[in-house]
Design a protein around this motif. Structure first.
Motif, mmCIF file in Angstrom:
data_model
loop_
_atom_site.group_PDB
_atom_site.id
_atom_site.type_symbol
_atom_site.label_atom_id
_atom_site.label_comp_id
_atom_site.label_asym_id
_atom_site.label_seq_id
_atom_site.Cartn_x
_atom_site.Cartn_y
_atom_site.Cartn_z
ATOM 1 N N CYS A 35 20.913 54.457 51.104
ATOM 2 C CA CYS A 35 21.201 55.492 50.232
ATOM 3 C C CYS A 35 20.731 55.178 48.815
ATOM 4 O O CYS A 35 20.650 53.870 48.382
ATOM 5 N N CYS A 38 23.884 54.264 46.124
ATOM 6 C CA CYS A 38 24.593 53.031 45.969
ATOM 7 C C CYS A 38 23.804 52.120 46.798
ATOM 8 O O CYS A 38 24.199 50.856 46.654
ATOM 9 N N CYS A 58 25.734 59.875 52.385
ATOM 10 C CA CYS A 58 26.242 58.523 52.422
ATOM 11 C C CYS A 58 27.905 58.454 52.434
ATOM 12 O O CYS A 58 28.242 59.103 51.358
ATOM 13 N N THR A 60 30.119 56.372 51.895
ATOM 14 C CA THR A 60 30.526 55.666 50.355
ATOM 15 C C THR A 60 30.596 56.285 49.108
ATOM 16 O O THR A 60 31.719 56.578 48.487
ATOM 17 N N CYS A 61 29.112 57.217 48.942
ATOM 18 C CA CYS A 61 29.203 57.946 47.976
ATOM 19 C C CYS A 61 30.033 59.051 47.830
ATOM 20 O O CYS A 61 30.520 59.662 46.802
HETATM 21 ZN ZN ZN Z 1 25.959 55.671 49.085
#
Ligand code: ZN
Length: 180
Positions: A35, A38, A58, A60-61
């Motif tokens: 990614c 991040c 991603c 997480t993002c």
């Molecule tokens: Zn990410």
């Protein structure tokens, strides 16, 4: 569904994923990538089928609410209890609300037409801070909403110094404080 490699890579870049291995050749096979926001490595990776879908990219993002194609901002927050600062990017104000709920105070923000433009700066800040031998201040456990990789102790680097660095990069002062 078959895609040629160029089109496949374009789909990855559109979602801010940097392929680490050649295109596996099919949209239903996982594709290892990093990614670009991040810097997490998605291993084994998402399938192109998922990446090209509405929630692609991603995870997480996505959780952090970052969309590179929309307006966003770069921020600096400080935490008195931890005696630490943090920098980061986002394109929704809820991101700051999350940090504030955990005792962080907003020190500065710079707005951008495209959140993507803020990424490069975020990465430059990280390279600059870590390049001085300044370690992360916090662990993942201490950050309920993530983002511990962009932290530093105030004794290692002052808020004034990092803010001056961002001003030198952007050639802009932070936005005036918001009256929310
Ligand atoms: Zn990410």
């Amino acid at each position: 569904m078959r895609l040629d490699e160029e089109e496949a890579i374009a789909s990855m870049l559109e979602k801010a994923l940097d392929p680490l291995v050649p295109y596996p050749g099919r949209t239903d096979l996982p594709w290892k990538a990093r990614c670009m926001k991040c810097e997490a490595v998605l291993d084994p990776g998402l399938t192109l089928h998922n990446i090209r879908g509405p929630q692609g990219g991603c995870a997480t993002c996505a959780e952090r609410g970052i969309d590179p194609t929309r307006p966003g901002y770069l921020y600096l927050v400080v935490h008195d209890g931890y005696q630490a600062l943090k920098w980061g990017i986002a394109n929704i104000d809820q991101r700051l609300t999350q940090h504030v709920s955990q005792g962080w105070q907003v020190a500065a923000r710079w707005n951008f037409e495209l959140t993507g433009d803020a990424w490069a700066l975020e990465r430059q800040i990280k390279a600059w801070v870590r390049g001085q031998g300044v370690p992360r201040a916090l662990t993942a456990d201490q950050m309920k909403y993530g983002g511990h990789t962009e932290t530093a102790y105030l004794t290692d680097i002052s808020l004034a110094l990092i803010q001056a660095y961002v001003v030198s990069l952007t050639d802009r002062n932070p936005e005036p404080p918001q009256t929310a």
